[in-house]
Write a protein that holds these residues in place. Structure first.
Motif, mmCIF file in Angstrom:
data_model
loop_
_atom_site.group_PDB
_atom_site.id
_atom_site.type_symbol
_atom_site.label_atom_id
_atom_site.label_comp_id
_atom_site.label_asym_id
_atom_site.label_seq_id
_atom_site.Cartn_x
_atom_site.Cartn_y
_atom_site.Cartn_z
ATOM 1 N N ALA A 97 -9.612 7.908 -7.034
ATOM 2 C CA ALA A 97 -9.776 9.365 -6.884
ATOM 3 C C ALA A 97 -11.148 9.725 -7.436
ATOM 4 O O ALA A 97 -11.523 9.270 -8.519
ATOM 5 N N ALA A 98 -11.895 10.501 -6.684
ATOM 6 C CA ALA A 98 -13.225 10.962 -7.107
ATOM 7 C C ALA A 98 -13.202 12.489 -7.165
ATOM 8 O O ALA A 98 -12.757 13.133 -6.218
ATOM 9 N N LEU A 99 -13.668 13.037 -8.282
ATOM 10 C CA LEU A 99 -13.686 14.478 -8.486
ATOM 11 C C LEU A 99 -15.111 14.939 -8.783
ATOM 12 O O LEU A 99 -15.848 14.255 -9.495
ATOM 13 N N CYS B 29 -9.408 11.001 -2.447
ATOM 14 C CA CYS B 29 -8.660 9.862 -2.978
ATOM 15 C C CYS B 29 -8.193 9.000 -1.817
ATOM 16 O O CYS B 29 -8.092 9.471 -0.691
ATOM 17 N N ASP B 30 -7.916 7.724 -2.123
ATOM 18 C CA ASP B 30 -7.474 6.819 -1.076
ATOM 19 C C ASP B 30 -6.876 5.570 -1.709
ATOM 20 O O ASP B 30 -7.023 5.333 -2.910
ATOM 21 N N ARG C 156 0.868 -1.184 0.000
ATOM 22 C CA ARG C 156 0.000 0.000 0.000
ATOM 23 C C ARG C 156 0.898 1.225 0.000
ATOM 24 O O ARG C 156 1.507 1.559 1.017
ATOM 25 N N PRO C 157 1.003 1.923 -1.143
ATOM 26 C CA PRO C 157 1.905 3.075 -1.214
ATOM 27 C C PRO C 157 1.381 4.262 -0.412
ATOM 28 O O PRO C 157 0.204 4.378 -0.144
ATOM 29 N N VAL D 23 -1.449 13.159 -7.651
ATOM 30 C CA VAL D 23 -2.847 12.710 -7.565
ATOM 31 C C VAL D 23 -3.548 13.395 -6.393
ATOM 32 O O VAL D 23 -4.652 13.927 -6.537
ATOM 33 N N ARG D 24 -2.908 13.413 -5.239
ATOM 34 C CA ARG D 24 -3.525 14.040 -4.063
ATOM 35 C C ARG D 24 -3.736 15.546 -4.263
ATOM 36 O O ARG D 24 -4.752 16.092 -3.860
ATOM 37 N N GLU D 25 -2.780 16.223 -4.893
ATOM 38 C CA GLU D 25 -2.908 17.665 -5.107
ATOM 39 C C GLU D 25 -4.027 17.992 -6.102
ATOM 40 O O GLU D 25 -4.834 18.895 -5.873
#
Length: 194
Positions: A185-187, A171-172, A141-142, A160-162
């Motif tokens: 990731a959900a936007l 995101c997770d 799990r990175p 991705v997080r930014e």
């Protein structure tokens, strides 16, 4: 070659790979619609429409080998799928989402291919959001590490997080029932006020 993932196979993730968080209305299991997105076969699962449900809502999943060529294939497949379904997206959202797909698939290719020769990409679209997931069979799990400014790589999850944070999304990383992992990731489809 990108192939359709067999539904119900041993690579199926809990909750159809979507994990917790935003989901389209319906159960995502009703009639299957197979088709082409660019050159990438995919399996489409759209729930029957309910009152107020947008016609573009649904869940689509495709698999690809964990090789470099899958990165642009996944990016193009996601872009073409969103266009084909008529998902109301801005250019900024599309660019951010495609960068997320590229980073997540690249990470799976670079870091998981030894234990996971195949990866899966899933796109779920709700009335007000779009969610992408990349699954592989590697158990690691990175985590997003602080970037070393002298380092030329290793910033994928930070990016991705930014992008997700700036868009007002989430995101997770989660483990799958088969011992692998899914990164999602959900936007929101519409920009959040901030």
């Amino acid at each position: 070659m990108v192939t359709i993932e067999r539904e119900g196979g041993d690579r199926t993730m809990a909750n159809d790979g979507r994990g917790p968080g935003p989901l389209p209305r319906g159960d995502g299991r009703a009639p299957h619609e197979d088709g082409q997105v660019g050159q990438v076969p995919y399996e489409g699962r759209q729930a029957p429409y309910t009152d107020g449900q947008a016609p573009y809502e649904g869940v689509w999943r495709f698999t690809a080998p964990a090789v470099d060529a899958s990165v642009p294939q996944a990016r193009h497949a996601v872009r073409d799928l969103l266009a084909r379904q008529g998902v109301p997206t801005s250019d900024d959202l599309i660019q951010g989402l495609l960068l997320i797909v590229s980073e997540l698939v690249t990470n799976a290719v670079r870091h998981a291919a030894l234990l996971s020769p195949m990866l899966a990409v899933e796109v779920a679209v709700g009335a007000e959001w779009v969610r992408v997931c990349v699954e592989d069979d590697h158990p690691y799990r990175p985590t997003a590490l602080e970037a070393d400014h002298g380092q030329t790589g290793g910033r994928g999850l930070l990016i991705v997080r930014e992008i997700t944070r700036e868009a007002g999304g989430a995101c997770d990383v989660q483990h799958t029932a088969s011992g692998g992992k899914v990164i999602w990731a959900a936007l929101p489809l519409k920009p959040t006020s901030g």
